[in-house]
Motif scaffolding. Structure first.
Motif, PDB file in Angstrom:
ATOM      1  N   VAL A  88      10.075  -2.312  -7.052  1.00 28.72           N
ATOM      2  CA  VAL A  88       9.104  -1.624  -6.198  1.00 28.72           C
ATOM      3  C   VAL A  88       8.053  -2.639  -5.782  1.00 28.72           C
ATOM      4  O   VAL A  88       7.416  -3.261  -6.630  1.00 28.72           O
ATOM      5  CB  VAL A  88       8.468  -0.424  -6.928  1.00 28.72           C
ATOM      6  N   PRO A  89       7.851  -2.863  -4.487  1.00 27.68           N
ATOM      7  CA  PRO A  89       6.996  -3.959  -4.015  1.00 27.68           C
ATOM      8  C   PRO A  89       5.520  -3.743  -4.311  1.00 27.68           C
ATOM      9  O   PRO A  89       5.077  -2.630  -4.609  1.00 27.68           O
ATOM     10  CB  PRO A  89       7.264  -3.979  -2.507  1.00 27.68           C
ATOM     11  N   ASP A  90       4.746  -4.846  -4.198  1.00 26.83           N
ATOM     12  CA  ASP A  90       3.309  -4.755  -4.414  1.00 26.83           C
ATOM     13  C   ASP A  90       2.558  -5.567  -3.361  1.00 26.83           C
ATOM     14  O   ASP A  90       3.160  -6.176  -2.467  1.00 26.83           O
ATOM     15  CB  ASP A  90       2.928  -5.187  -5.831  1.00 26.83           C
ATOM     16  N   GLU A  94       3.460  -8.356  -0.141  1.00 29.24           N
ATOM     17  CA  GLU A  94       3.050  -8.071   1.231  1.00 29.24           C
ATOM     18  C   GLU A  94       2.224  -9.220   1.806  1.00 29.24           C
ATOM     19  O   GLU A  94       2.461  -9.675   2.929  1.00 29.24           O
ATOM     20  CB  GLU A  94       2.245  -6.779   1.269  1.00 29.24           C
ATOM     21  N   ALA A 123      12.570  -6.485  -1.836  1.00 29.87           N
ATOM     22  CA  ALA A 123      11.340  -5.958  -2.435  1.00 29.87           C
ATOM     23  C   ALA A 123      10.215  -6.984  -2.411  1.00 29.87           C
ATOM     24  O   ALA A 123       9.035  -6.614  -2.399  1.00 29.87           O
ATOM     25  CB  ALA A 123      11.603  -5.517  -3.871  1.00 29.87           C
ATOM     26  N   PRO A 126       7.719  -7.246   1.375  1.00 26.91           N
ATOM     27  CA  PRO A 126       7.507  -5.862   1.840  1.00 26.91           C
ATOM     28  C   PRO A 126       6.479  -5.755   2.959  1.00 26.91           C
ATOM     29  O   PRO A 126       5.536  -4.965   2.867  1.00 26.91           O
ATOM     30  CB  PRO A 126       7.004  -5.180   0.572  1.00 26.91           C
ATOM     31  N   LYS A 137       6.124   1.844   2.120  1.00 28.37           N
ATOM     32  CA  LYS A 137       7.253   1.006   1.697  1.00 28.37           C
ATOM     33  C   LYS A 137       7.605   1.268   0.232  1.00 28.37           C
ATOM     34  O   LYS A 137       8.791   1.311  -0.141  1.00 28.37           O
ATOM     35  CB  LYS A 137       6.909  -0.470   1.889  1.00 28.37           C
ATOM     36  N   GLN A 138       6.587   1.426  -0.599  1.00 27.55           N
ATOM     37  CA  GLN A 138       6.841   1.705  -2.013  1.00 27.55           C
ATOM     38  C   GLN A 138       7.544   3.042  -2.189  1.00 27.55           C
ATOM     39  O   GLN A 138       8.488   3.160  -2.982  1.00 27.55           O
ATOM     40  CB  GLN A 138       5.517   1.690  -2.775  1.00 27.55           C
ATOM     41  N   ASN A 141      11.182   2.655  -1.155  1.00 26.11           N
ATOM     42  CA  ASN A 141      11.961   1.924  -2.143  1.00 26.11           C
ATOM     43  C   ASN A 141      12.302   2.795  -3.342  1.00 26.11           C
ATOM     44  O   ASN A 141      13.439   2.775  -3.838  1.00 26.11           O
ATOM     45  CB  ASN A 141      11.195   0.680  -2.593  1.00 26.11           C
ATOM     46  N   ARG A 142      11.328   3.552  -3.818  1.00 32.50           N
ATOM     47  CA  ARG A 142      11.603   4.425  -4.975  1.00 32.50           C
ATOM     48  C   ARG A 142      12.674   5.452  -4.627  1.00 32.50           C
ATOM     49  O   ARG A 142      13.572   5.730  -5.437  1.00 32.50           O
ATOM     50  CB  ARG A 142      10.315   5.132  -5.409  1.00 32.50           C
TER      51      ARG A 142
END
Length: 420
Positions: A88-90, A94, A123, A126, A137-138, A141-142
């Motif tokens: 899951v991106p952060d 980004e 990921a 993002p 985006k998060q 992804n989830r």
């Protein structure tokens, strides 16, 4: 002394990982230095190690920026390494993706961009398309990770919601020359699916992404659905003139890793049978099929006589229904063990070659003929654990987890079933 089955399985996994190590597979494919600048960009679980290998063998000046998963960084002198979240991106990912686009702005025809791309890059880059947020985006992804969609389907959706994937990074490098060096973690080795293809053209369209969303009943944020329905999320196509100076080389693939393991197996006296390097499907269903093949080998000596090892790669999926601790390799193994039901003479290993199966810092696990008996002696019900998607909890309790730490490469899942 000959290896125990567990020791041999561990050696096969190690051989597969070693075949895809960046220090081994990147240097032979480096281009000559250009007249102008050299800029190195990278994203993925192996990208930092790829950058380190490039630096060690590059004879000229360069600058660069690479993003990798937390815990997967290695020291570089000239290329900046950033760590970010996966799967899951952060915000770190980004921000780094935005910096990459700035870094290539204004390059000329005499400049060279070397892109080091490996699995996990989706990921780690993002950068949302216009109108979307990192939160969107998060959420996407989830939802994708729980949907049961294949990796190619997930990446199709991701490409059309991104400001950097789907060829957009390569287009931003124009008119500079772009050399892509890729480590494949996807079934079929399609460059457009490796990290969602930031530096290659994408033949799919927004309509394809919408079909996937509908098929798996994925709940998209309103802004994301609007972007797909309007067609404004369209990616850069393979015939785009801005991609005319892009070349792509696969420096490591699942097949290469399987072949390395096959050579070790043969030297140990086990005939290797490669069932496929691109096997997909629900992990528990693949487990049943490979268990049936292993039993046929042991009971009827078909399609080969023991001792042998059944090797396979690819990326299975897990449709999450329980609240266990994943991941797809241990789900495969638990299903395999249940199907084998203690069949003598069959041992197995499955693991992710990056050292992380699902969201756990565990590569995979081992199965032996006594796996189910030992579990039941501890009061565990294997079928209940499978229904809960709790493969990691199951194998950790038995002391049968495969723990390697970050391997600094990623050629997807590796499965080996020994039949004696």
């Amino acid at each position: 002394m000959p290896d125990t089955p567990r020791e041999l399985l561990a050696r096969l996994f190690a051989a597969a990982v070693a075949a895809a190590q960046p220090e081994r597979c990147v240097p032979p494919h480096l281009p000559p230095p250009p007249k102008g600048r050299t800029v190195v960009l990278g994203a993925g679980k192996a990208s930092a190690a790829m950058a380190q290998a490039l630096e060690r063998h590059w004879p000229a000046t360069l600058t660069g920026l690479v993003v990798t998963r937390y815990g997967h960084a290695v020291p570089c002198e000239r290329i900046e390494i950033i760590e970010a979240a996966h799967p899951v991106p952060d915000a770190a990912g980004e921000a780094t993706a935005g910096r990459m686009l700035e870094l290539v702005r204004g390059l000329g025809e005499d400049d060279l961009v070397i892109c080091l791309i490996s699995g996990g890059g989706s990921a780690l880059l993002p950068l949302p398309a216009v109108g979307l947020t990192l939160g969107d985006k998060q959420a996407v992804n989830r939802a994708l990770l729980k949907s049961g969609a294949t990796i190619s389907e997930m990446n199709c959706v991701r490409r059309h919601l991104s400001a950097i994937k789907g060829g957009r990074l390569a287009a931003a490098c124009h008119p500079a020359r772009v050399v892509n060096l890729l480590i494949s973690d996807v079934p079929g080795d399609d460059p457009a699916n490796i990290a969602s293809g930031p530096t290659v053209g994408d033949p799919t369209r927004c309509a394809d992404a919408l079909d996937i969303v509908r098929r798996y009943r994925i709940d998209l944020p309103a802004a994301a659905r609007e972007l797909l329905e309007s067609g404004l999320g369209e990616s850069v196509k393979p015939d785009d003139p801005r991609l005319a100076r892009v070349t792509t080389t696969l420096v490591a693939t699942p097949q290469m890793a399987l072949q390395a393991a096959a050579e070790v197996a043969a030297a140990a006296g086990f005939a290797p049978v490669v069932l496929g390097d691109a096997i997909e499907g629900e992990a528990r269903e693949v487990g049943k099929v490979i268990a049936a093949i292993a039993r046929q080998v042991r009971r009827h000596r078909q399609p080969i006589a023991p001792p042998c090892v059944l090797l396979s790669g690819g990326e299975t999926t897990v449709t999450v229904r329980g609240d266990g601790r994943g991941g797809r390799n241990v789900e495969f193994l638990l299903s395999l063990a249940i199907a084998l039901d203690g069949e003598p003479g069959i041992h197995a290993l499955a693991g992710d070659t990056d050292g992380v199966d699902g969201q756990r810092e565990i590569a995979g696990a081992f199965v032996a003929p006594d796996t189910l008996a030992r579990a039941r002696a501890r009061g565990m019900n294997p079928r209940e654990r499978l229904d809960a998607n709790d493969g990691h909890g199951f194998f950790e309790a038995l002391g049968d987890s495969l723990v390697t730490g970050p391997t600094l490469t990623n050629v997807n899942d590796f499965r080996a079933v020994l039949v004696r």
